[in-house]
Write an enzyme that holds these catalytic residues in place. Structure first.
Site, short mmCIF file in Angstrom:
data_model
loop_
_atom_site.label_atom_id
_atom_site.label_comp_id
_atom_site.label_asym_id
_atom_site.label_seq_id
_atom_site.Cartn_x
_atom_site.Cartn_y
_atom_site.Cartn_z
CB SER A 124 2.80 7.44 4.28
OG SER A 124 4.00 7.64 3.56
CE LYS B 236 6.89 6.10 6.04
NZ LYS B 236 5.45 6.12 5.69
#
Length: 316
Positions: free
Chosen positions: A78, A169
């Site tokens: 990701s 993230k």
């Protein structure tokens, strides 16, 4: 299986400390006097000897991991191309304040995340609405998958507990920001985020993560996030719009304005990241630290081995 290594270290520290401390306070003197009287060389019982030897080691490791730097391994794609699957990273644990190990309660405020920071955090859970229309955080749908992203955002019954997982993230929205996301275009406080296309993604098709990016014709872009005092934060993102539509912001569960005490975070692999577009803002209390260094990288025995060029790379 999810487990909290900090909690394990804390438990072992307490266990070894209690065994060693109680022995010294209650049993040591009588036992030593008895052995001295018998002319036998003194030795601690094996459990006490282990506790005495291991307590300082475990305690120091606990302090370093909790308040200085903690190692993590990247398990998914990701954050590609910034972070690759198999990267071992170090996370600054005091960048956003000191927190109690295992409990994660902040007791010393040092700083707050800035736009562009790559942060590690405890997964807060997906958003859904209960029967009374109130927001709830859950671990997933009834079948263990991501909750629906269409019109049905009802909570599954029974509610699925949120797993104790560490995620990573990039911070895109700060408290009070107005964020809009349409596919790969991010708009912050009314201004579109600029980016430059660098070219097609190049990778090893034998690796599953690379193969997906190559299959969907991914391209690499240099994104320019607006920072403090006119500073620009430049970082790489991967885009593959042919893969699938992504959840926009705002949507039924995620408003465009970032609430106080929360951060909007996204993965750098924009079409392959389960992030704030799907589960809402990241609560400040869930922060674990700021990623800053790749100290090792392993791409698989038959798909690259050690990625020597990535070792020692600073994370931007």
């Amino acid at each position: 299986m999810d487990f909290d290594f900090s909690a394990i270290l804390l438990g072992l520290t307490v266990l070894f400390g209690v065994v060693w401390g109680l022995d010294r306070a209650l049993l040591y003197r009588r036992r030593k006097a008895r052995l001295d009287a018998a002319g036998v060389e003194y030795r601690d019982p094996l459990p006490v000897d282990w506790a005495r030897s291991l307590f300082p080691v475990v305690f120091v490791v606990l302090l370093l991991r909790s308040f200085v730097a903690e190692p993590f391994r990247i398990p998914s794609g990701s954050m590609m191309p910034t972070l690759d699957v198999g990267d071992f990273i170090l996370v600054n644990k005091f960048a956003y304040g000191l927190r109690l190990p295992a409990f994660n309660n902040k007791f010393l405020d040092i700083g707050e995340p800035k736009r562009g920071d790559v942060v590690v955090f405890r997964f807060p859970g997906y958003l859904c609405r209960d029967a009374d229309g109130h927001f709830q955080r859950i671990g997933g749908a009834e079948d263990g998958t991501t909750p629906a992203t269409g019109a049905d955002h009802a909570c599954p019954t029974p509610l699925t507990p949120v797993p104790g997982q560490n995620w990573i993230k990039r911070v895109i929205g700060l408290p009070g920001d107005t964020i809009e996301v349409r596919d790969s275009q991010v708009v912050i406080n009314g201004k579109p985020v600029a980016s430059d296309e660098l070219g097609p993604y190049v990778g090893n098709p034998q690796r599953a993560e690379d193969a997906e990016l190559l299959y969907y014709g991914a391209s690499v872009w240099n994104e320019h996030l607006p920072g403090e005092n006119g500073k620009t934060i430049n970082h790489l993102v991967a885009r593959m719009p042919a893969r699938m539509p992504t959840n926009p912001i705002p949507n039924q569960l995620v408003p465009s304005k970032v609430p106080q005490g929360c951060y909007l975070v996204m993965g750098d692999d924009r079409e392959n990241s389960t992030d704030s577009r799907w589960w809402g803002c990241l609560p400040e209390k869930n922060l674990a630290g700021k990623a800053f260094l790749i100290w090792f990288s392993w791409q698989g025995l038959h798909t690259g081995g050690v990625a020597w060029k990535r070792i020692g790379t600073l994370i931007h």
